[in-house]
Design an enzyme around this catalytic site. Sequence first.
Site, PDB file in Angstrom:
ATOM      1  N   ALA A   1      -6.727  -4.472 -17.549  1.00 27.30           N
ATOM      2  CA  ALA A   1      -6.892  -3.287 -18.388  1.00 27.30           C
ATOM      3  C   ALA A   1      -6.962  -3.657 -19.869  1.00 27.30           C
ATOM      4  O   ALA A   1      -7.811  -3.142 -20.602  1.00 27.30           O
ATOM      5  CB  ALA A   1      -5.726  -2.332 -18.134  1.00 27.30           C
TER       6      ALA A   1
ATOM      7  N   SER B   1      -3.625   0.485  -6.840  1.00 32.87           N
ATOM      8  CA  SER B   1      -4.015  -0.074  -5.549  1.00 32.87           C
ATOM      9  C   SER B   1      -4.696   0.978  -4.681  1.00 32.87           C
ATOM     10  O   SER B   1      -5.313   0.635  -3.671  1.00 32.87           O
ATOM     11  CB  SER B   1      -2.796  -0.657  -4.842  1.00 32.87           C
ATOM     12  OG  SER B   1      -1.816   0.343  -4.690  1.00 32.87           O
TER      13      SER B   1
ATOM     14  N   HIS C   1       3.653  11.516 -10.496  1.00 31.81           N
ATOM     15  CA  HIS C   1       4.859  11.044  -9.800  1.00 31.81           C
ATOM     16  C   HIS C   1       6.124  11.191 -10.640  1.00 31.81           C
ATOM     17  O   HIS C   1       7.105  10.493 -10.414  1.00 31.81           O
ATOM     18  CB  HIS C   1       4.655   9.577  -9.361  1.00 31.81           C
ATOM     19  CG  HIS C   1       3.618   9.430  -8.286  1.00 31.81           C
ATOM     20  ND1 HIS C   1       3.015   8.236  -7.972  1.00 31.81           N
ATOM     21  CD2 HIS C   1       3.071  10.345  -7.446  1.00 31.81           C
ATOM     22  CE1 HIS C   1       2.148   8.422  -6.991  1.00 31.81           C
ATOM     23  NE2 HIS C   1       2.160   9.690  -6.658  1.00 31.81           N
TER      24      HIS C   1
ATOM     25  N   ASN D   1      -9.945  -3.236 -12.266  1.00 39.43           N
ATOM     26  CA  ASN D   1      -8.831  -3.833 -11.521  1.00 39.43           C
ATOM     27  C   ASN D   1      -9.172  -5.306 -11.293  1.00 39.43           C
ATOM     28  O   ASN D   1     -10.316  -5.607 -10.939  1.00 39.43           O
ATOM     29  CB  ASN D   1      -8.654  -3.099 -10.171  1.00 39.43           C
ATOM     30  CG  ASN D   1      -7.297  -3.366  -9.532  1.00 39.43           C
ATOM     31  OD1 ASN D   1      -6.870  -4.510  -9.410  1.00 39.43           O
ATOM     32  ND2 ASN D   1      -6.620  -2.302  -9.124  1.00 39.43           N
TER      33      ASN D   1
END
Length: 260
Positions: free
Chosen positions: A242, A200, A121, A224
């Site tokens: 994490a 997510s 991204h 998660n």
Amino acid sequence: MDSALPREAGQLLRDARRVVVFTGAGISAESGVPTFRDDLTGLWARFDPQRLATAEAFHADPDLVWGWYEWRRARVSRAEPNAGHRAISIIQNRAPECTVVTQNVDDLHERAGSHKVIHLHGSLFAPRCVAAAHPAAFAPVSGNATPDEGRPVPPPRCASCAALVRPGVVWFGEALPEAALTAAVEAAAECDVLLTVGTSGVVYPAAEIPGIAARVGATVIQVNPEPTPLDRVAAINVRGTAAHVLPALVASAWQETVET
Ligand code: APR
């Protein structure tokens, strides 16, 4: 719910020849960088990040959107990698082959020592002009340069063509950088273990990456604290953060201690 780290997770990682680590905003949460689908704090809480992260929003109000990214750049610049990022860089050193693929636009993987990180991204640190994608420079974050939360900041103009400069990130509705997506898909299609951390799993096409690995027979391990749509793709779901789980995973695989 798996709250403890299953023993086979470390064994699978140690025995893997090709590993992919796929991360989202959750890997940076313990560095103090807010995730996207958490509530924003302070003045930015008035805005929905999904509505700020679009070309339409930038076109309609460039100062508002640039101000948001400047605030995020300042925040990330002051953040430090956490034990989760450091564990991933150890995995990259220990596994015969390991590709780190992130949806994050921060540089915390690199600052923790990971190399050749694939940024699906884009990056907060690669602004470009809207007209011709000329790369643009901006001032490093300094004490006085921190924008206040919620303050609009006018974007600079391109030094080559005077067009507005925009953040070098992928906005909703935009295509992912082709080379990055191809490299990520290839790595997922060839791996033995894919470790997905802190995402997510709802933003496509990035969210397909764990499924690609599962379809070729790789073991998907998810870290998660919350359930996600990737629970059904993952063979092993570790509910935890994490910075807690990844050092335990590295210790279990290679008896190596991650600095916390
Ligand atoms: N450790 C691990 N995971 C965590 C932690 C933590 N300390 N804290 C939160 N999480 C998890 C949340 O439970 C959630 O599942 O991280 C995930 C963060 O999800 P999102 O905010 O949706 O972030 P992400 O999956 O990276 O979003 C994908 O959406 O807005 C776009 O382009 C943006 O790259 C981003 C994409």
